[in-house]
Design a protein around this motif. Sequence first.
Motif, short mmCIF file in Angstrom:
data_model
loop_
_atom_site.label_atom_id
_atom_site.label_comp_id
_atom_site.label_asym_id
_atom_site.label_seq_id
_atom_site.Cartn_x
_atom_site.Cartn_y
_atom_site.Cartn_z
N PHE A 307 -15.02 -12.56 -3.38
CA PHE A 307 -13.98 -11.86 -4.12
C PHE A 307 -14.24 -10.36 -4.22
N ARG A 308 -15.20 -9.89 -3.45
CA ARG A 308 -15.39 -8.43 -3.41
C ARG A 308 -14.19 -7.80 -2.71
N PRO A 309 -13.80 -6.59 -3.16
CA PRO A 309 -12.56 -5.97 -2.64
C PRO A 309 -12.58 -5.82 -1.12
N ARG A 310 -11.61 -6.42 -0.47
CA ARG A 310 -11.43 -6.32 0.97
C ARG A 310 -10.01 -6.74 1.28
N VAL A 311 -9.54 -6.41 2.47
CA VAL A 311 -8.16 -6.74 2.85
C VAL A 311 -8.15 -7.32 4.26
N ASN A 312 -7.41 -8.43 4.42
CA ASN A 312 -7.16 -9.00 5.74
C ASN A 312 -5.64 -9.01 5.92
N ASN A 313 -5.10 -7.97 6.53
CA ASN A 313 -3.65 -7.85 6.65
C ASN A 313 -3.04 -8.93 7.53
N SER A 314 -3.80 -9.43 8.50
CA SER A 314 -3.26 -10.46 9.40
C SER A 314 -3.13 -11.80 8.70
N ASN A 315 -3.94 -12.03 7.67
CA ASN A 315 -3.85 -13.26 6.88
C ASN A 315 -4.11 -12.91 5.41
N PRO A 316 -3.10 -12.42 4.70
CA PRO A 316 -3.30 -11.95 3.32
C PRO A 316 -3.81 -13.02 2.36
N TYR A 320 -6.40 -12.34 -0.77
CA TYR A 320 -5.55 -12.28 -1.95
C TYR A 320 -6.42 -12.12 -3.21
N PRO A 321 -6.05 -11.25 -4.17
CA PRO A 321 -4.80 -10.51 -4.32
C PRO A 321 -4.88 -9.04 -3.91
N TYR A 322 -5.87 -8.69 -3.09
CA TYR A 322 -6.07 -7.28 -2.78
C TYR A 322 -5.07 -6.78 -1.74
N LEU A 323 -4.70 -5.51 -1.88
CA LEU A 323 -3.74 -4.84 -0.99
C LEU A 323 -4.37 -3.58 -0.43
N SER A 324 -3.99 -3.22 0.78
CA SER A 324 -4.54 -2.02 1.42
C SER A 324 -3.68 -0.80 1.12
N SER A 325 -4.35 0.27 0.70
CA SER A 325 -3.61 1.52 0.45
C SER A 325 -3.03 2.09 1.74
N ASN A 380 5.85 -5.96 8.83
CA ASN A 380 4.68 -6.58 9.44
C ASN A 380 3.82 -7.24 8.36
N ALA A 381 2.98 -8.18 8.78
CA ALA A 381 2.02 -8.79 7.86
C ALA A 381 1.17 -7.70 7.24
N GLY A 382 0.99 -7.76 5.93
CA GLY A 382 0.19 -6.76 5.22
C GLY A 382 1.02 -5.67 4.57
N ASP A 383 2.30 -5.52 4.96
CA ASP A 383 3.15 -4.52 4.30
C ASP A 383 3.34 -4.90 2.83
N VAL A 407 3.10 -9.03 -0.95
CA VAL A 407 2.59 -8.60 0.35
C VAL A 407 3.16 -9.52 1.42
N VAL A 408 3.60 -8.94 2.53
CA VAL A 408 4.26 -9.69 3.60
C VAL A 408 3.24 -10.57 4.34
N GLN A 409 3.61 -11.83 4.55
CA GLN A 409 2.85 -12.73 5.42
C GLN A 409 3.40 -12.70 6.84
N SER A 410 4.71 -12.88 6.95
CA SER A 410 5.35 -12.92 8.27
C SER A 410 6.83 -12.65 8.10
#
Length: 508
Positions: A307-316, A320-325, A380-383, A407-410
């Motif tokens: 649960f450390r802050p990180r983002v996987n835009n291809s598979n949010p 989850y629940p983190y978002l990329s700036s 796109n995924a991650g938007d 956050v968009v998945q697909s």
Amino acid sequence: MRVLLDTNIIIYREANKPPRQEIGILFRWLDQLHYQKCVHPKTIDEIRRHKDKTVVSAFEAKITNYHQLKTFAPESNPVSSIRAKFDRNDNDSTDTDILNEVFCKRVDFLITEDRKIHKKASELGILERIFTIDAFLEKVTAENPDLSDYKVLSVKKELFGNLNLRDTFFDSFREDYKEFDDWFNRKSDEIAYFCTSETSEVVAFLYVKVEGKNEYYSDIIPSFSPAKRLKVGTFKVISNGYKLGERFLKIVFDNALRFSVEEIYVTLFDYTLEQNRLIELLCDWGFKKHGVKQTGNGEEVVLVRDFRPRVNNSNPCESYPYLSSDSRKFLVPIYPQYHTELFPDSILRTESPNDFIESKPNRNAISKVYISRSYERGLNAGDIIVFYRTASGGSAYYTSVTTTVGVVQSVITDISSEKQFIELCRKRSVFSDDELREYWNWRTNNHPFVVNFLYVYSFPRRMNLKALIDAGVIQSTEAVPRGFEQISDEQFDRILEGSEADGRIIIN
């Protein structure tokens, strides 16, 4: 309708006396809808070889309750290709034989908890006809709300000591843990989350506990390194078509964020279909198998979610629940009549919570659908999406507000028919089938597209149109969003600031 039941479904039905509640719900729906319960001959052979002879004798006594397929469909080239790619043993081969009946349309659906079959179905392009128990119950509940046996009431927080320990819901815990009653009573002054049916039967239960860096983990192999963790101490959801698993996972993630933990973990047995279904749900949301825990009741599987802050835009789902700036940001409108139906946690002060109990799958799901005719379709995924609830009486200047982040998945733009559109939207949108049909046919030269997204966060404070104009997010009352409208990083930051949002969900 002819529904083919996989081996694991039938064994789960016949191995429990009485059957577990969720399997009873499944078979009750099949009977209510007059669906023919089919079994493949190879399933019958597989059950007759089962090591538990009580399961075999129970099935033999009830075999007439099932329709045995009398012939095998000829195998097509696509199915042969799947067989060559995936099958490594007799069980794999049997699974492909079963899947071939669906591919050749000799049956309408297949219900199975085997994720490998779902993967094969995806490559064959027939995934929409392959269901887990959960997914099938969500489908029929959404299609037939008037036939639902009961409604599910809102999630509540309550002291253990005020709950009915003798509720049959807890029987499975007593079967797995001989000391369960003593443990439950020791927790009498601690808080648990639970959900009941309108007949007051418990249908979901969750207990979480924060553990510090000095926690002792000698019974977990390999042992944990020091970290602040959230332990999911007890988690069970009866499958009933209402997406309660995701609803309770949202509570887990909310607690993990609230207490700033580094990891979330859960330990559970993996020898029943019910337990394996929970493991699959957790793995879908980023949990990974870490090892085992030695207990007096046997060996449990240990699942861990970083649960450390990180983002996987291809598979949010995995981050989850983190978002990329760095992600693109969009503002999108949602009408009042659909807003709180889709986002119960974003309810306005002017609305009654009693009108939005968790009685529909779309209300409980983290994963949701937004349908649109927007000219902007290139998401796109991650938007990141900010939902703007349009005016609900009175001046739009004060009654239209930003409420929610997703956050968009697909995005699915290539939709060939009304039928496909309804299948894509049915379980995760706020619309009925009739409303979806009407929406599809409203402009035949501009059919809608589908955005699958995750609900992430409800703003503590709402910015109305006046505040959005003052902050430079919207230029004027005539410039309100009418579809997906991209906003700048600076405008997004102003929304977060004006909404008093928790900045920890945004990762630089």
